[in-house]
Design an enzyme around this catalytic site. Structure first.
Site, PDB file in Angstrom:
ATOM      1  CG  ASP A  35     105.650 -88.831-102.688  1.00  0.00           C
ATOM      2  OD1 ASP A  35     105.609 -88.590-101.489  1.00  0.00           O
ATOM      3  OD2 ASP A  35     106.684 -89.118-103.308  1.00  0.00           O
ATOM      4  CE  LYS A  57     108.739 -93.277-100.269  1.00  0.00           C
ATOM      5  NZ  LYS A  57     109.483 -92.096-100.526  1.00  0.00           N
ATOM      6  CG  MET A 171     102.285 -94.558 -93.181  1.00  0.00           C
ATOM      7  SD  MET A 171     104.025 -94.140 -93.142  1.00  0.00           S
ATOM      8  CE  MET A 171     104.088 -93.006 -91.769  1.00  0.00           C
TER       9      MET A 171
HETATM   10  C1  LIG Z   1     104.064 -91.487 -95.691  1.00  0.00           C
HETATM   11  S1  LIG Z   1     102.693 -90.912 -94.786  1.00  0.00           S
HETATM   12  C2  LIG Z   1     102.604 -89.276 -95.429  1.00  0.00           C
HETATM   13  C3  LIG Z   1     101.844 -88.327 -94.545  1.00  0.00           C
HETATM   14  C4  LIG Z   1     101.737 -86.951 -95.156  1.00  0.00           C
HETATM   15  N1  LIG Z   1     103.012 -86.319 -95.220  1.00  0.00           N
HETATM   16  C5  LIG Z   1     100.760 -86.083 -94.384  1.00  0.00           C
HETATM   17  O1  LIG Z   1     101.185 -85.075 -93.809  1.00  0.00           O
HETATM   18  O2  LIG Z   1      99.558 -86.384 -94.395  1.00  0.00           O
HETATM   19  C6  LIG Z   1     101.374 -91.738 -95.567  1.00  0.00           C
HETATM   20  C7  LIG Z   1     100.186 -91.938 -94.666  1.00  0.00           C
HETATM   21  O3  LIG Z   1      99.491 -90.721 -94.482  1.00  0.00           O
HETATM   22  C8  LIG Z   1      98.105 -90.983 -94.305  1.00  0.00           C
HETATM   23  N2  LIG Z   1      97.374 -90.283 -95.372  1.00  0.00           N
HETATM   24  C9  LIG Z   1      97.884 -89.463 -96.295  1.00  0.00           C
HETATM   25  N3  LIG Z   1      96.913 -88.950 -97.068  1.00  0.00           N
HETATM   26  C10 LIG Z   1      95.758 -89.482 -96.623  1.00  0.00           C
HETATM   27  C11 LIG Z   1      94.399 -89.349 -97.006  1.00  0.00           C
HETATM   28  N4  LIG Z   1      94.018 -88.545 -98.010  1.00  0.00           N
HETATM   29  N5  LIG Z   1      93.466 -90.040 -96.308  1.00  0.00           N
HETATM   30  C12 LIG Z   1      93.819 -90.843 -95.282  1.00  0.00           C
HETATM   31  N6  LIG Z   1      95.084 -91.009 -94.879  1.00  0.00           N
HETATM   32  C13 LIG Z   1      96.043 -90.331 -95.528  1.00  0.00           C
HETATM   33  C14 LIG Z   1      97.937 -92.495 -94.382  1.00  0.00           C
HETATM   34  O4  LIG Z   1      98.018 -92.998 -93.082  1.00  0.00           O
HETATM   35  C15 LIG Z   1      99.141 -92.883 -95.200  1.00  0.00           C
HETATM   36  O5  LIG Z   1      99.490 -94.239 -95.005  1.00  0.00           O
END
Ligand SMILES: C[S@@+](CC[C@H](N)C(=O)[O-])C[C@H]1O[C@@H](n2cnc3c(N)ncnc32)[C@H](O)[C@@H]1O
Length: 253
Positions: A35, A57, A171
């Site tokens: 991803d 994406k 998100m």
């Molecule tokens: C589709 S979700 C995936 C979440 C992921 N599966 C998790 O457990 O962290 C994507 C969202 O996760 C959050 N996110 C993921 N990695 C991040 C990071 N390193 N710093 C801040 N927010 C993060 C943000 O809100 C982003 O828009």
């Protein structure tokens, strides 16, 4: 013989936050499907001869539709390959891991989940903001600030406006104004502290401390972009900006 698909949580970005199992399975994969949220440093840990397939994406731009990602996983496993399906954070938290597993099962392909550190846990550890606290938060709730196909957010604002629950919004960049309004509308104190953190645990990390009433404007002015996490609640008042930088290895030196 059909291969197996490992739905691997790669954590929030820092490679050292991956589990040993995640690293072992990544390093023995024939094919790596990854991803946009998976950091370059982690992608670089893949075997040199692995087939690399990027399926990144973004919320308004879907270069690879989910059905196609599922089809890629099925195709590669049926070709006899072991596939490391790398996902940011944890595959079972806003990660669509279960949809991919169900599709694989329907096609007779075995899969296995490997948990990862979700963004909320990574952000909490790196900033020192606890998600629960005996005096400030008796619980924590993870919510999505984004609905599929850009539908209006339909969250239970009344329940979420509980001052003793930390709210972690995934998100949420596009809708943080609507979220703040919904919470204030149900009686949440407008001065409730809010922590916004982008790219937590990576060299590009950005932090912003604000309040519920100002978060939308401050986030806009700071130009915060996904991936950003919002932590809303009294626990944010424990943040100390002077805390020492955490130790981390980095390809950037
Ligand atoms: C589709 S979700 C995936 C979440 C992921 N599966 C998790 O457990 O962290 C994507 C969202 O996760 C959050 N996110 C993921 N990695 C991040 C990071 N390193 N710093 C801040 N927010 C993060 C943000 O809100 C982003 O828009």
């Amino acid at each position: 013989m059909t291969g197996k698909v490992f739905l691997i949580g790669a954590g929030p970005g820092d490679p050292e936050l991956m589990t040993m199992k995640a690293v072992r399975l990544l390093q023995s994969a024939d094919v790596v499907v990854y991803d946009r949220l998976v950091s370059d440093e982690i992608v670089a840990m893949s075997p040199k001869d692995a087939k690399m397939i990027f399926v990144g994406k973004s919320s308004h731009h879907h270069p690879v539709p989910q059905e196609e990602i599922n089809a890629i996983l099925v195709r590669e496993a049926k070709a006899g390959h072991n596939v490391a399906r790398l996902k940011g954070g944890d595959p079972l938290i806003f990660g669509r891991g279960s949809e991919e597993a169900a599709d694989l099962a329907a096609e007779g392909v075995k899969s296995e989940y490997v948990p990862g550190i979700t963004a909320a846990q990574g952000a909490a550890a790196i900033t020192g903001v606890p998600l629960t606290h005996r005096d400030l938060a008796t619980g924590v709730e993870y919510v999505t600030g984004h609905r599929a196909r850009d539908e209006m957010l339909d969250l239970d604002w009344k329940r979420l406006a509980d001052p003793m629950t930390t709210l972690v919004v995934y998100m949420g960049v596009a809708n943080i104004g609507q979220i703040a309004e919904g919470l204030i509308g149900e009686g949440m104190d407008p001065t409730t502290p809010v922590f916004a953190i982008s790219r937590a645990t990576t060299p590009d990390e950005r932090r912003l401390v604000t309040s519920l009433e100002h978060v939308a404007q401050d986030a806009r002015e700071a130009g915060l972009k996904p991936p950003t996490l919002f932590i809303i609640g009294q626990v944010v008042s424990l943040y100390e900006s002077e805390q020492a930088e955490p130790e981390r290895i980095s390809a950037h030196g």
